[in-house]
Scaffold this motif. Structure first.
Motif, PDB file in Angstrom:
ATOM      1  N   LYS A  18     -11.193  -2.527  -7.605  1.00 58.92           N
ATOM      2  CA  LYS A  18     -10.257  -3.024  -9.343  1.00 58.92           C
ATOM      3  C   LYS A  18      -8.694  -2.709  -8.888  1.00 58.92           C
ATOM      4  O   LYS A  18      -7.781  -3.466  -9.449  1.00 58.92           O
ATOM      5  CB  LYS A  18     -11.153  -2.362  -9.831  1.00 58.92           C
ATOM      6  CG  LYS A  18     -12.032  -2.538 -10.395  1.00 58.92           C
ATOM      7  CD  LYS A  18     -12.695  -1.562 -11.512  1.00 58.92           C
ATOM      8  CE  LYS A  18     -14.132  -1.088 -11.799  1.00 58.92           C
ATOM      9  NZ  LYS A  18     -14.708  -0.092 -12.114  1.00 58.92           N
ATOM     10  N   MET A  19      -8.496  -1.712  -7.945  1.00 63.67           N
ATOM     11  CA  MET A  19      -7.309  -2.298  -8.236  1.00 63.67           C
ATOM     12  C   MET A  19      -6.373  -3.323  -7.160  1.00 63.67           C
ATOM     13  O   MET A  19      -5.120  -2.965  -7.943  1.00 63.67           O
ATOM     14  CB  MET A  19      -7.134  -0.517  -6.543  1.00 63.67           C
ATOM     15  CG  MET A  19      -7.636   1.333  -7.350  1.00 63.67           C
ATOM     16  SD  MET A  19      -7.474   1.926  -5.864  1.00 63.67           S
ATOM     17  CE  MET A  19      -6.606   2.287  -5.206  1.00 63.67           C
ATOM     18  N   ALA A  20      -6.878  -3.649  -6.647  1.00 63.82           N
ATOM     19  CA  ALA A  20      -6.237  -4.900  -5.929  1.00 63.82           C
ATOM     20  C   ALA A  20      -6.241  -5.394  -6.818  1.00 63.82           C
ATOM     21  O   ALA A  20      -5.136  -6.284  -7.105  1.00 63.82           O
ATOM     22  CB  ALA A  20      -6.904  -5.330  -4.449  1.00 63.82           C
ATOM     23  N   LEU A  73       1.060  -1.478   0.144  1.00 66.64           N
ATOM     24  CA  LEU A  73      -0.490   0.022   0.047  1.00 66.64           C
ATOM     25  C   LEU A  73       0.811   0.457   0.058  1.00 66.64           C
ATOM     26  O   LEU A  73       1.875   1.083   0.187  1.00 66.64           O
ATOM     27  CB  LEU A  73      -1.112   0.245   1.645  1.00 66.64           C
ATOM     28  CG  LEU A  73      -1.784  -1.546   1.520  1.00 66.64           C
ATOM     29  CD1 LEU A  73      -2.336  -0.915   2.924  1.00 66.64           C
ATOM     30  CD2 LEU A  73      -2.122  -1.383   0.289  1.00 66.64           C
ATOM     31  N   LEU A  74       0.455   2.161  -0.527  1.00 65.52           N
ATOM     32  CA  LEU A  74       1.151   3.623  -0.002  1.00 65.52           C
ATOM     33  C   LEU A  74       1.180   3.668   1.157  1.00 65.52           C
ATOM     34  O   LEU A  74       2.336   5.100   1.252  1.00 65.52           O
ATOM     35  CB  LEU A  74      -0.077   4.343  -0.593  1.00 65.52           C
ATOM     36  CG  LEU A  74      -1.062   5.488  -0.306  1.00 65.52           C
ATOM     37  CD1 LEU A  74      -0.895   6.091   1.231  1.00 65.52           C
ATOM     38  CD2 LEU A  74      -1.733   6.141  -1.017  1.00 65.52           C
ATOM     39  N   THR A  75       1.273   3.478   2.343  1.00 66.79           N
ATOM     40  CA  THR A  75       1.428   3.227   3.227  1.00 66.79           C
ATOM     41  C   THR A  75       3.317   2.503   3.459  1.00 66.79           C
ATOM     42  O   THR A  75       3.921   3.332   4.758  1.00 66.79           O
ATOM     43  CB  THR A  75       0.505   3.307   4.698  1.00 66.79           C
ATOM     44  OG1 THR A  75       0.281   1.715   4.436  1.00 66.79           O
ATOM     45  CG2 THR A  75      -0.198   4.265   4.923  1.00 66.79           C
ATOM     46  N   VAL A  77      -0.455  -0.917  -4.415  1.00 64.51           N
ATOM     47  CA  VAL A  77      -1.865  -0.999  -4.723  1.00 64.51           C
ATOM     48  C   VAL A  77      -2.507   0.464  -4.505  1.00 64.51           C
ATOM     49  O   VAL A  77      -3.076   1.269  -3.625  1.00 64.51           O
ATOM     50  CB  VAL A  77      -2.565  -1.403  -3.911  1.00 64.51           C
ATOM     51  CG1 VAL A  77      -4.505  -1.567  -4.165  1.00 64.51           C
ATOM     52  CG2 VAL A  77      -2.459  -2.736  -3.692  1.00 64.51           C
ATOM     53  N   ALA A  78      -2.252   1.701  -5.883  1.00 64.63           N
ATOM     54  CA  ALA A  78      -2.206   2.847  -5.753  1.00 64.63           C
ATOM     55  C   ALA A  78      -2.077   3.682  -7.285  1.00 64.63           C
ATOM     56  O   ALA A  78      -1.100   2.637  -7.575  1.00 64.63           O
ATOM     57  CB  ALA A  78      -1.798   4.040  -4.297  1.00 64.63           C
ATOM     58  N   VAL A  79      -2.730   4.615  -7.631  1.00 67.70           N
ATOM     59  CA  VAL A  79      -2.068   4.982  -8.282  1.00 67.70           C
ATOM     60  C   VAL A  79      -0.849   5.664  -8.346  1.00 67.70           C
ATOM     61  O   VAL A  79       0.153   5.804  -8.654  1.00 67.70           O
ATOM     62  CB  VAL A  79      -3.533   6.002  -9.408  1.00 67.70           C
ATOM     63  CG1 VAL A  79      -3.489   7.067  -8.349  1.00 67.70           C
ATOM     64  CG2 VAL A  79      -2.849   6.360 -10.749  1.00 67.70           C
ATOM     65  N   GLY A  80      -1.369   6.184  -6.967  1.00 67.49           N
ATOM     66  CA  GLY A  80       0.261   7.950  -7.176  1.00 67.49           C
ATOM     67  C   GLY A  80       0.915   6.914  -6.157  1.00 67.49           C
ATOM     68  O   GLY A  80       1.072   5.584  -6.101  1.00 67.49           O
ATOM     69  N   PRO A 111     -10.649  11.484   5.431  1.00 72.95           N
ATOM     70  CA  PRO A 111      -9.020  10.613   6.133  1.00 72.95           C
ATOM     71  C   PRO A 111      -8.438   9.924   4.697  1.00 72.95           C
ATOM     72  O   PRO A 111      -8.014   8.434   4.862  1.00 72.95           O
ATOM     73  CB  PRO A 111      -9.415   9.651   7.533  1.00 72.95           C
ATOM     74  CG  PRO A 111     -10.602   9.492   6.685  1.00 72.95           C
ATOM     75  CD  PRO A 111     -10.788  10.765   6.078  1.00 72.95           C
ATOM     76  N   HIS A 112      -7.808  10.606   3.775  1.00 74.03           N
ATOM     77  CA  HIS A 112      -7.360  10.025   2.571  1.00 74.03           C
ATOM     78  C   HIS A 112      -8.563   8.928   1.945  1.00 74.03           C
ATOM     79  O   HIS A 112      -8.067   7.451   2.035  1.00 74.03           O
ATOM     80  CB  HIS A 112      -5.757   9.177   2.575  1.00 74.03           C
ATOM     81  CG  HIS A 112      -5.570   9.466   1.682  1.00 74.03           C
ATOM     82  ND1 HIS A 112      -4.188   9.242   1.427  1.00 74.03           N
ATOM     83  CD2 HIS A 112      -5.874   9.011   0.031  1.00 74.03           C
ATOM     84  CE1 HIS A 112      -3.268   9.379   0.081  1.00 74.03           C
ATOM     85  NE2 HIS A 112      -4.536   8.897  -0.370  1.00 74.03           N
ATOM     86  N   ILE A 113      -9.710   8.969   1.655  1.00 77.95           N
ATOM     87  CA  ILE A 113     -10.408   7.975   1.220  1.00 77.95           C
ATOM     88  C   ILE A 113     -11.136   8.423  -0.448  1.00 77.95           C
ATOM     89  O   ILE A 113     -11.543   7.618  -0.626  1.00 77.95           O
ATOM     90  CB  ILE A 113     -11.402   7.782   2.189  1.00 77.95           C
ATOM     91  CG1 ILE A 113     -12.022   8.985   2.670  1.00 77.95           C
ATOM     92  CG2 ILE A 113     -11.500   7.014   3.638  1.00 77.95           C
ATOM     93  CD1 ILE A 113     -13.635   8.582   3.290  1.00 77.95           C
TER      94      ILE A 113
HETATM   95  C1  GLV Z   1      -3.849   6.703  -3.846  1.00 80.92           C
HETATM   96  O1  GLV Z   1      -3.923   8.116  -3.114  1.00 80.92           O
HETATM   97  C2  GLV Z   1      -3.866   6.659  -4.986  1.00 80.92           C
HETATM   98  O2  GLV Z   1      -2.511   6.684  -5.360  1.00 80.92           O
HETATM   99  O3  GLV Z   1      -4.237   5.598  -5.731  1.00 80.92           O
END
Ligand code: GLV
Length: 326
Positions: A296-298, A53-55, A75-78, A284-286
């Protein structure tokens, strides 16, 4: 043939687990809290794949702890949490999940925009408090959204999806970006290109949609807030460090801008105490957090991993040069 060993730092969703289960020997981090760094470094030893994850910060130290690793699937676009150059140096493919979260994130940018303009946070707190005394003419009067000027900073897929929604509100849309989009796109979205200073001076709402890069870190600083209208609002669903939080707090305190609505923060999960004020909506970053989109991201992350181990090019590879090296 033995299946590749893959560690996922989250349990993911059932659809993604199915894809992975058929193709990989999976180990999942199943606790609700994010894995501590030392635990992560321990668990990734001997793994050939990682879904994160992005964390999770994937840097040289991390990659040295996982010498067998061949792919890191975010599992993030960023992907500012991943040092892609370090991945390339270690021969590790890095992937992200573009495309599937644009509309969902745009929906949420609008959620924040509407909430801050119409003082929904304050209204909700009042409605729940037991202190609401009934309708009043000047109670929680906010700002109209319809007919105003929306300024979009970063006109990629998400910025454009935000622009598309503005038509229903009869808004004027202006945007700024390093690159101007083709005229046909501007026409379709009824959006006009301008420079940053014009956008700052003319917008009633500014929505930020740039990736976090060295050149966008601290992009919204004190001089920018001073150029905005005192009636304008800042909406940020991109990355926290794009906004200098201390400068934003000062601008709010000095009433240089009317308010802000934020989904992301400079040092998540820490939120600058100066942001906890009535004219700031905090989430909170949602922005991408719908069940459909997160599933879909997963699945995209899972497919990136499975493709690599099937000898194919992962669809969302960020450093394709590592494939040529093998
Ligand atoms: C969420 O912040 C992402 O980058 O997918």
């Amino acid at each position: 043939m033995a299946k590749p060993k893959v560690f996922a730092t989250h349990e993911l969703f059932e659809d993604a687990r199915q894809i992975l289960g058929e193709n990989c020997e999976m180990e999942y981090w199943a606790k609700a809290e994010r894995p501590p760094r030392e635990e992560l470094l321990r668990r990734v030893q001997g793994k050939e794949g990682l879904i994160c994850l992005l964390t999770e910060k994937i840097n040289d130290e991390f990659l040295r702890a996982a010498p067998k690793l061949r792919i890191v699937a975010n599992v993030a676009v960023g992907f500012d949490n991943i040092d892609v150059a370090a991945c390339t140096k270690h021969g590790v493919a890095a992937t992200n999940t573009p495309g599937v979260l644009d509309e969902t994130t745009a929906d949420f940018a609008w959620t924040l925009l509407m909430a801050v303009a119409r003082r929904l946070g304050e209204g909700e707190a009042l409605a729940r408090s037991g202190n609401w005394k009934g309708w009043d003419l000047d109670q929680l009067v906010g700002t109209d959204v319809w007919g105003k000027t929306l300024g979009i900073v970063g006109f990629g897929r998400i910025g454009r999806a935000v622009a598309r929604r503005a038509g229903g509100f009869q808004m004027k849309v202006i945007y700024t970006d390093a690159l101007r989009v083709p005229e046909s796109v501007e026409k379709e979205l009824n959006a006009a290109f301008c420079d940053m200073n014009t956008l700052l001076a003319e917008s009633d709402f500014i929505s930020v949609h740039v990736p976090l890069l060295p050149e966008t870190r601290g992009l919204f600083d004190s001089p920018k807030f001073y150029r905005m209208k005192p009636t304008a609002f800042l909406i940020n669903t991109s990355r926290g460090p794009v906004v200098d939080e201390a400068a934003l707090v000062a601008a709010l305190e000095e009433r240089k801008i009317a308010g802000a609505a934020l989904d992301v923060y400079e040092n998540e999960p820490f939120i600058h105490p100066g942001l906890k004020r009535a004219n700031v909506v905090l989430a909170p970053h949602i922005a991408s957090a719908s069940l459909e989109t997160r599933t879909k991201m997963a699945c995209i992350a899972a497919n990136n991993v499975v493709s690599l181990f099937a000898g194919q090019r992962p669809p969302n590879i960020l450093n394709p040069e590592v494939l040529k090296a093998t």
